[in-house]
Scaffold this motif. Structure first.
Motif, short mmCIF file in Angstrom:
data_model
loop_
_atom_site.label_atom_id
_atom_site.label_comp_id
_atom_site.label_asym_id
_atom_site.label_seq_id
_atom_site.Cartn_x
_atom_site.Cartn_y
_atom_site.Cartn_z
N ALA A 36 -23.68 26.27 32.81
CA ALA A 36 -22.54 27.15 33.07
C ALA A 36 -22.29 28.08 31.89
N LEU A 37 -22.48 27.58 30.69
CA LEU A 37 -22.25 28.39 29.49
C LEU A 37 -23.26 29.53 29.36
N THR A 38 -24.43 29.37 30.03
CA THR A 38 -25.49 30.36 29.88
C THR A 38 -25.74 31.16 31.16
N LEU A 39 -24.81 31.09 32.11
CA LEU A 39 -24.85 31.94 33.29
C LEU A 39 -24.30 33.32 32.94
N PRO A 40 -24.46 34.30 33.83
CA PRO A 40 -23.85 35.61 33.57
C PRO A 40 -22.35 35.46 33.28
N GLY A 41 -21.91 36.01 32.17
CA GLY A 41 -20.51 35.89 31.77
C GLY A 41 -20.18 34.58 31.08
N GLY A 42 -21.17 33.71 30.88
CA GLY A 42 -20.94 32.42 30.23
C GLY A 42 -20.50 32.59 28.79
N ALA A 43 -19.73 31.62 28.32
CA ALA A 43 -19.13 31.74 26.98
C ALA A 43 -20.16 31.79 25.85
N ALA A 44 -21.37 31.24 26.10
CA ALA A 44 -22.38 31.22 25.04
C ALA A 44 -23.21 32.49 24.98
N MET A 45 -23.16 33.31 26.02
CA MET A 45 -24.09 34.43 26.11
C MET A 45 -23.94 35.50 25.02
N PRO A 46 -22.72 35.88 24.61
CA PRO A 46 -22.63 36.88 23.54
C PRO A 46 -23.33 36.43 22.25
N ASP A 60 -29.45 40.04 35.12
CA ASP A 60 -28.07 39.83 35.56
C ASP A 60 -27.17 39.25 34.46
N GLY A 61 -27.72 39.06 33.25
CA GLY A 61 -26.90 38.64 32.13
C GLY A 61 -26.91 37.16 31.82
N ALA A 62 -27.82 36.41 32.45
CA ALA A 62 -27.94 34.98 32.18
C ALA A 62 -29.00 34.73 31.11
N LEU A 63 -29.01 33.53 30.57
CA LEU A 63 -30.07 33.15 29.64
C LEU A 63 -31.40 33.04 30.40
N ASP A 64 -32.45 33.60 29.83
CA ASP A 64 -33.80 33.41 30.37
C ASP A 64 -34.27 32.04 29.92
N ARG A 65 -34.04 31.06 30.75
CA ARG A 65 -34.24 29.67 30.34
C ARG A 65 -35.71 29.36 30.06
N ASP A 66 -36.62 29.91 30.85
CA ASP A 66 -38.04 29.64 30.63
C ASP A 66 -38.50 30.20 29.28
N ARG A 67 -38.09 31.43 28.99
CA ARG A 67 -38.47 32.04 27.71
C ARG A 67 -37.86 31.28 26.54
N MET A 68 -36.59 30.88 26.68
CA MET A 68 -35.94 30.16 25.59
C MET A 68 -36.54 28.76 25.42
N ARG A 69 -36.87 28.13 26.54
CA ARG A 69 -37.48 26.80 26.46
C ARG A 69 -38.80 26.87 25.71
N ALA A 70 -39.61 27.87 26.01
CA ALA A 70 -40.90 28.02 25.34
C ALA A 70 -40.70 28.25 23.84
N LEU A 71 -39.71 29.06 23.48
CA LEU A 71 -39.44 29.30 22.06
C LEU A 71 -38.96 28.04 21.37
N ALA A 72 -38.03 27.32 22.01
CA ALA A 72 -37.44 26.13 21.38
C ALA A 72 -38.48 25.04 21.17
N PHE A 73 -39.43 24.91 22.11
CA PHE A 73 -40.47 23.90 21.96
C PHE A 73 -41.44 24.24 20.83
N SER A 74 -41.60 25.54 20.53
CA SER A 74 -42.60 25.95 19.55
C SER A 74 -42.01 26.27 18.18
N ASP A 75 -40.68 26.44 18.12
CA ASP A 75 -40.03 26.89 16.88
C ASP A 75 -38.79 26.05 16.61
N THR A 76 -38.91 25.12 15.68
CA THR A 76 -37.81 24.20 15.40
C THR A 76 -36.57 24.93 14.88
N ALA A 77 -36.77 25.95 14.08
CA ALA A 77 -35.63 26.70 13.54
C ALA A 77 -34.87 27.41 14.66
#
Length: 201
Positions: A36-46, A60-77
């Protein structure tokens, strides 16, 4: 009583959460809060947009979860930066939902309860749903879109079975367990912990 529910991917934790809800517990689903926080207009998106750039935001303004998941798995920082945004917001909303609940048991469904280190002081009991890594892998590979590499990445990002079991007040081994037997175990535990919330005469 506040309960922490956790388990590795493919352990059957979501099924157990459903049985606990059936038993009368209020379920606070931290994954649902995160979504919910990462949907369009979600509090975490800004903050996410500022930290990671527009390429991690869908049209539409939501988090690109697949792209972020790939980054998070490969980049600890990068994973830590994302967690620094999401975790305080998730915790605040989860605690607000718990305060509003009217149930003998409030269950915080937290996939990374052991890994985060933040939830143990907030709950009276920790329930771990457990199974072998081979069973986890086999179950998750049946889900649409999951490849062996993606499963291995998810498993590597989670605590080991041993670490989860060491943090547990109760463990349900969900390994070749018929659904009816799993439900019976959950209902029995919910009844016992629910009784503990009652004030002695």
């Amino acid at each position: 009583m506040r309960i922490g529910l956790t388990g590795g991917i493919g352990s059957g934790k979501s099924t157990v959460a459903g049985f606990l809800r059936e038993a009368g517990a209020a379920i606070v689903d931290t994954d649902a809060i995160s979504r919910a926080l990462t949907l369009p207009g979600g509090a975490a998106m800004p903050a996410i947009t500022e930290q990671f750039g527009a390429e991690f935001v869908t049209a539409d303004g939501a988090l690109d979860r697949d792209r972020m998941r790939a980054l998070a798995f490969s980049d600890t920082a990068a994973k830590r930066r994302l967690e620094a945004i999401l975790h305080p917001l998730i915790t605040a909303e989860a605690l607000a939902q718990a305060e509003a609940a009217r149930a003998p048991l409030v269950v915080f469904d937290v996939p990374l309860l052991v890994e985060s280190g933040r939830w143990r002081p907030r709950v009276a009991r920790v329930l771990v749903i457990d199974c072998t890594v081979d069973t986890q892998r086999a179950r998750v590979l049946q889900r649409p879109g999951w490849t062996p590499a993606r499963v291995d990445g998810a498993l590597a990002a989670q605590a080991t079975r041993e670490a989860r079991r060491a943090a547990a007040d109760a463990v349900i081994l969900n390994e070749e367990l018929p659904l009816a037997a799993l439900r019976n175990e959950v209902m029995s535990l919910a009844a016992r912990w629910g009784c503990e919330t009652m004030t002695p005469p």
